[in-house]
Enzyme design. Structure first.
Site, PDB file in Angstrom:
ATOM      1  N   ASP A 140       6.974   5.322  -4.775  1.00  0.00           N
ATOM      2  CA  ASP A 140       6.552   5.297  -6.165  1.00  0.00           C
ATOM      3  C   ASP A 140       7.412   6.253  -6.987  1.00  0.00           C
ATOM      4  OD1 ASP A 140       4.496   3.523  -5.554  1.00  0.00           O
ATOM      5  OD2 ASP A 140       3.083   5.149  -5.122  1.00  0.00           O
ATOM      6  N   LYS A 141       7.455   6.022  -8.284  1.00  0.00           N
ATOM      7  CA  LYS A 141       8.275   6.825  -9.198  1.00  0.00           C
ATOM      8  C   LYS A 141       8.072   8.323  -8.982  1.00  0.00           C
ATOM      9  CE  LYS A 141       8.743   7.921 -14.124  1.00  0.00           C
ATOM     10  NZ  LYS A 141       8.260   7.632 -15.493  1.00  0.00           N
TER      11      LYS A 141
END
Length: 315
Positions: A140-141
């Site tokens: 995820d970011k």
């Protein structure tokens, strides 16, 4: 970025090939190319048998000649961007990176530039000829840590298969709200949330998802866990830990209802509130090297923001 790549294969059928499909034979003789890639050549009319276009189901006869000779377009149209990468390891088959917090992996809605894909294409333009620039799994970011990227189609296929067979070992550090009594394996299916499309949830109609965790350290109302994945569902660790009542500290999507542990003082509440991401880090990665067959492993130090938060909880 170079937008053409020379593809050349040449094969003459032998006696044992008689009656076998052309796509099966080419996949067998040239395992560095996926079956889907070969079928695209057939569909596009660039794979010829005795100089003629064929269909995938066509069978071969003795001495039939199969040839592919053309300049192939890159799979990706994304542009290279000069984005710094922390490369932990690189050889002719693999790149291991330590992804920083805030770097989106794939371009998408709202993130068409400034992604890991753009950075990788700048680092090595040949990655544009691979699916997803060679990326076989994602973070995820706002999750930091180790990722593996393949540099050719052969290693890409190998790593995808390793992930399916669960021979890739991914170890994460997660700082969570609450103190589990014991280590645990969470085996609950995960699917897209029925109402909030940006979220995942534990759903009986979801896909198999298995997460294992052990307790590394306990603080006053918080814990540091070592987490291993058997499967790789979107947001898996975040969903599973929140589902059993131990959301990741700072998680804006799955931790809002239980942001603080009971009894947390105001100073620590302020510190946690200022931590604007999920406290999750992909610390270690272990896999079988696609060419050598040897087990290789890598580690990435916990990022400074997460280490600082842990130290503040110890005080």
């Amino acid at each position: 970025m170079e937008n053409k790549k020379k593809i050349f294969i040449n094969y003459t059928a032998i006696d044992s090939d008689k009656g076998l499909r052309v796509d099966q034979i080419v996949a067998r003789e040239f395992p560095e190319y996926s079956r889907a890639h070969i079928q695209k050549w057939i569909k596009d009319g660039v794979l010829l048998v005795n100089g003629k276009k064929v269909k995938a189901k066509q069978t071969l006869s003795l001495t039939d000649n199969v040839i592919v000779d053309f300049l192939e377009d890159a799979q990706l149209v994304d542009l290279p961007e000069d984005i710094p990468l922390e490369i932990v390891f690189e050889d002719k088959d693999l790149i291991i990176i330590n992804k920083p917090v805030g770097l989106v992996v794939h371009p998408g809605s709202g993130n068409t530039t400034g992604t890991l894909v753009n950075a990788l294409l700048n680092h090595d333009s040949s990655l544009g000829f691979l699916p997803r620039a060679g990326i076989v799994h994602r973070l995820d970011k706002d999750t930091s840590g180790l990722m593996v990227i393949s540099k050719n189609e052969s290693s890409y296929l190998d790593l995808v298969q390793q992930l399916k067979e669960r021979t890739v070992k991914r170890t994460y550090l997660a700082l969570v709200v609450g103190v589990p009594v014991v280590s645990k394996t969470i085996n609950e299916p995960i699917g897209r949330h029925s109402k909030i499309r940006t979220k995942q949830a534990v759903l009986q109609r979801g896909k198999e998802a298995i997460t294992r965790f052990t307790i590394l350290e306990k603080y006053e109302g918080y814990s540091l866990l070592k987490v291993n994945l058997d499967t790789g569902r979107t947001h898996q660790i975040r969903v599973h830990l929140s589902h059993i009542g131990y959301p990741i500290v700072g998680d804006p999507l799955y931790g809002n209802r239980n942001k603080f542990s009971s009894g947390t003082n105001e100073e620590l509440k302020s510190i946690i509130s200022s931590f604007k991401r999920q406290a999750l880090h992909a610390q270690a990665l272990e896999l079988v090297h696609p060419s050598s067959g040897k087990l290789i492993s890598f580690n990435a130090e916990i990022p400074e923001d997460m280490e600082t938060l842990i130290n503040q909880m110890k005080e």
